[in-house]
Design an enzyme around this catalytic site. Structure first.
Site, mmCIF file in Angstrom:
data_model
loop_
_atom_site.group_PDB
_atom_site.id
_atom_site.type_symbol
_atom_site.label_atom_id
_atom_site.label_comp_id
_atom_site.label_asym_id
_atom_site.label_seq_id
_atom_site.Cartn_x
_atom_site.Cartn_y
_atom_site.Cartn_z
ATOM 1 N N GLN A 75 39.832 -6.056 15.243
ATOM 2 C CA GLN A 75 40.844 -6.329 16.260
ATOM 3 C C GLN A 75 40.182 -6.072 17.616
ATOM 4 O OE1 GLN A 75 43.319 -3.473 14.151
ATOM 5 N NE2 GLN A 75 45.005 -4.938 14.198
ATOM 6 N N HIS A 123 35.829 -1.054 16.133
ATOM 7 C CA HIS A 123 35.761 -0.634 14.743
ATOM 8 C C HIS A 123 36.117 -1.800 13.827
ATOM 9 C CE1 HIS A 123 39.831 0.228 16.230
ATOM 10 N NE2 HIS A 123 40.284 0.055 14.979
ATOM 11 N N HIS A 133 37.861 1.712 20.988
ATOM 12 C CA HIS A 133 36.495 1.917 20.490
ATOM 13 C C HIS A 133 36.333 0.927 19.341
ATOM 14 C CE1 HIS A 133 33.090 4.987 19.676
ATOM 15 N NE2 HIS A 133 32.829 3.879 18.996
ATOM 16 N N HIS A 157 37.748 -2.839 10.143
ATOM 17 C CA HIS A 157 38.599 -2.429 9.031
ATOM 18 C C HIS A 157 38.079 -3.055 7.742
ATOM 19 C CE1 HIS A 157 42.039 -0.804 11.425
ATOM 20 N NE2 HIS A 157 41.605 -1.669 12.327
#
Length: 202
Positions: free
Chosen positions: A137, A150, A148, A152
């Protein structure tokens, strides 16, 4: 330090190893190297350098403790989720604080996605599945709530959502609800079990 005279001699100097470790952690050479000038360096992502349980990874406005980490490479970290959408929902994030994928340098991109690939294989073996949702996202309009970058990773099972694409709605909304957040103890217990299985896989 003792003054040295001409000829063969030696001197003793006290070195603060904890101070040196902190300097190397906060100013890693890999983050300062310019790949456009010096090329890229082969990364040893298979070697696990697990942090101490009280090590803190500043993950946007949140903090991830070392006891929640499954694997840590030179530039990237894999950890359990405080509010998983499905069992085994993991996060992969660069150690350097960046908001967007476009902010990564080539070495970080390589390291990030090598660990994502390893994490997917781990999840498929651990949960006995051949499918995994991998999602980034990137930005607020994409549903990013932690500033930050990332990734998933969610192991998928038959019938885990009524409609397959509901997984994306859940990803967008799961951390906006007060209920369902896990304790640090629960996260540490899961991470410990996953680390054992990780070492079995790799």
């Amino acid at each position: 330090m003792q003054e040295l005279r001409e000829g063969v001699n030696f001197a003793l100097a006290e070195i603060d190893l904890e101070y040196l470790r902190n300097i190397r952690t906060n100013m890693p050479v890999d983050l300062q190297r310019r790949p456009d000038l010096y090329g890229t360096v082969a990364l040893k992502t298979k070697t696990t350098d697990l942090p101490e349980p009280q090590w803190i990874f500043n993950f946007g406005h949140a903090k991830v403790f070392g006891h929640s980490v499954i694997h840590k490479s030179g530039l990237t970290v894999l950890f359990v989720n405080k509010k998983p959408v499905v069992p085994g929902h993991l996060l992969v994030s660069p150690l350097r604080s960046v908001k967007s994928l476009q902010d990564l340098n080539p070495a970080e991109v390589c390291d990030l996605f090598m660990l994502v690939q390893q994490a997917e294989r781990f999840l498929m073996e651990r949960f006995g599945t051949d499918s995994c949702t991998i999602s980034i996202q990137d930005g607020p309009l994409a549903g990013q709530t932690v500033a930050h970058l990332h990734v998933h990773l969610l192991p998928r099972r038959e019938g885990d959502f009524k409609n397959n694409d509901d997984v994306y709605r859940e990803l967008e909304e799961h951390d906006k609800v007060d209920a369902g957040w896990r304790s640090e103890e629960d996260m540490a217990e899961e991470a410990k079990e996953f680390r054992t299985f990780w070492n079995h896989v790799f």
